[in-house]
Enzyme design. Structure first.
Site, PDB file in Angstrom:
ATOM      1  N   GLU A 128     -79.819  -1.506  43.481  1.00 48.60           N
ATOM      2  CA  GLU A 128     -78.587  -2.292  43.659  1.00 48.60           C
ATOM      3  C   GLU A 128     -78.327  -3.177  42.445  1.00 48.60           C
ATOM      4  O   GLU A 128     -77.193  -3.367  42.031  1.00 48.60           O
ATOM      5  CB  GLU A 128     -78.670  -3.156  44.921  1.00 48.60           C
ATOM      6  CG  GLU A 128     -78.586  -2.379  46.216  1.00 48.60           C
ATOM      7  CD  GLU A 128     -77.224  -1.737  46.440  1.00 48.60           C
ATOM      8  OE1 GLU A 128     -76.736  -1.040  45.534  1.00 48.60           O
ATOM      9  OE2 GLU A 128     -76.670  -1.903  47.532  1.00 48.60           O
ATOM     10  N   THR A 180     -67.808  -3.034  42.505  1.00 53.63           N
ATOM     11  CA  THR A 180     -68.465  -4.155  43.191  1.00 53.63           C
ATOM     12  C   THR A 180     -68.581  -5.350  42.259  1.00 53.63           C
ATOM     13  O   THR A 180     -68.325  -6.490  42.657  1.00 53.63           O
ATOM     14  CB  THR A 180     -69.860  -3.726  43.699  1.00 53.63           C
ATOM     15  OG1 THR A 180     -69.673  -2.675  44.649  1.00 53.63           O
ATOM     16  CG2 THR A 180     -70.598  -4.867  44.376  1.00 53.63           C
TER      17      THR A 180
HETATM   18  N1  HSE Z   1     -72.325  -7.668  49.939  1.00 54.05           N
HETATM   19  C1  HSE Z   1     -71.911  -6.904  48.814  1.00 54.05           C
HETATM   20  C2  HSE Z   1     -70.525  -7.378  48.368  1.00 54.05           C
HETATM   21  C3  HSE Z   1     -71.860  -5.464  49.175  1.00 54.05           C
HETATM   22  O1  HSE Z   1     -69.686  -7.544  49.246  1.00 54.05           O
HETATM   23  O2  HSE Z   1     -70.317  -7.582  47.181  1.00 54.05           O
HETATM   24  C4  HSE Z   1     -71.440  -4.591  48.040  1.00 54.05           C
HETATM   25  O3  HSE Z   1     -71.775  -3.281  48.318  1.00 54.05           O
END
Ligand code: HSE
Length: 306
Positions: A128, A180
């Site tokens: 990640e 993201t």
């Molecule tokens: N919690 C993270 C976000 C998940 O919302 O940025 C991204 O996959």
């Protein structure tokens, strides 16, 4: 030579109000990964899809996870990896988490389950970090454990598996790109106390709703006053889909992870299908290509299929 094939589920992170701390696994879509244990310290990655993801281990989400496992094992082992992705990268459905969690769990099968689930989450978070620049576990954890999960803390890691109700999940993935890292960058760093109070009321309500199987409480708690107002601007049609879906009887829903996918929870299959129609009509009218799924919550995480 030891070899395993695993199925790695898509996941919905945040579950609307629980930014970075809540997530759930979906029955569909899922990736397939095959790992072979080899007695040389190297990683060979082959993609069996059209996404053209990097195959150099240090640039590949599964690769960095396996490198961290090899470093921990500290003996002359390596892996051959075949990845068949069906969860499109950048969809907001935990595509990178599926590769990261799949690699960690499959490697652990090959290493006779030497690592605990907490250790697997730690290894997978390296993937990640590579994908989004930040270690977050809200896709990884439900992908490994299945169902609905709460990450109370990352440092130290404290994860809690919650009860997962038998609900239908309708998902639409509009074919637009939301990175993201960008979707994190636009967020405000400070929140108003009155918004924080609403948000933690909703998070507590959502957790209580899952634990009690109280679907009305789940529905009432699917509200996000901090992240969604900022991020939803990146997703055309979001407000229309949300309000029409609720009018059609959905419990509620919102942005899946950092988007652009949108998910809605429903008690009945019939409602889930009405929601799908609303999603299809909205994106057709906007002239945006999309893909939809009607699925359920996947109760188990990464699964050994052979
Ligand atoms: N919690 C993270 C976000 C998940 O919302 O940025 C991204 O996959």
């Amino acid at each position: 030579m030891k070899k395993v094939t695993v199925k790695c589920p898509a996941t919905v992170a945040n579950l609307v109000c629980g930014f970075d701390i809540l997530g759930m696994a979906l029955k569909e879509p899922f990736d397939i990964m095959t790992l072979k244990l080899i007695d040389e310290p190297r990683i060979l990655i082959t993609n069996k899809d059209d996404y053209n993801l990097p195959t150099e281990p240090e640039k590949n989400v599964a690769g960095v996870v396996l490198l961290s496992i090899m470093e921990k094992m500290n003996k002359g082992i390596g892996f051959e990896v075949e990845i068949e992705k069906h969860i499109k990268p950048g969809s907001g459905l935990g595509s990178s988490a599926a590769s990261a969690a799949g690699a960690a769990v499959a490697a652990n099968f090959l290493l006779d389950s030497v690592f605990s689930n907490d250790e697997l989450v730690q290894f997978a978070m390296n993937g990640e970090k590579l994908a989004s620049g930040v270690k977050h576990a809200d896709n990884i954890t439900p992908c490994i454990l299945g169902g609905v999960t709460l990450i109370r803390s990352i440092h130290p890691l404290d994860i809690v598996k919650l009860n997962a109700p038998d609900l239908f999940v309708t998902v639409v993935h509009p074919q637009i790109e939301v990175k993201t890292s960008d979707a994190r960058q636009i967020l405000r760093k400070e929140v108003l106390l009155k918004n924080a109070i609403k948000q933690w009321g909703n998070i507590a309500g959502l957790v209580a709703g899952f634990e009690k199987g109280d679907t009305d409480l789940i529905g009432r708690s699917l509200e996000d006053v901090i992240i969604e107002p900022v991020r939803s601007i990146l997703i055309p049609g979001f407000d229309v889909i949300k309000s029409k879906s609720k009018e059609a009887g959905a419990l509620g829903g919102g942005i899946s992870g950092s988007g652009p996918s949108i998910f809605m929870l429903s008690k009945e299959a019939h409602t889930a299908s009405l929601v799908e129609t609303i999603m299809k009509e909205t994106f057709s009218q906007l002239g945006i290509e999309y893909k939809t799924y009607i699925t359920t919550i996947q109760k188990s995480g990464v699964e050994l299929i052979s």
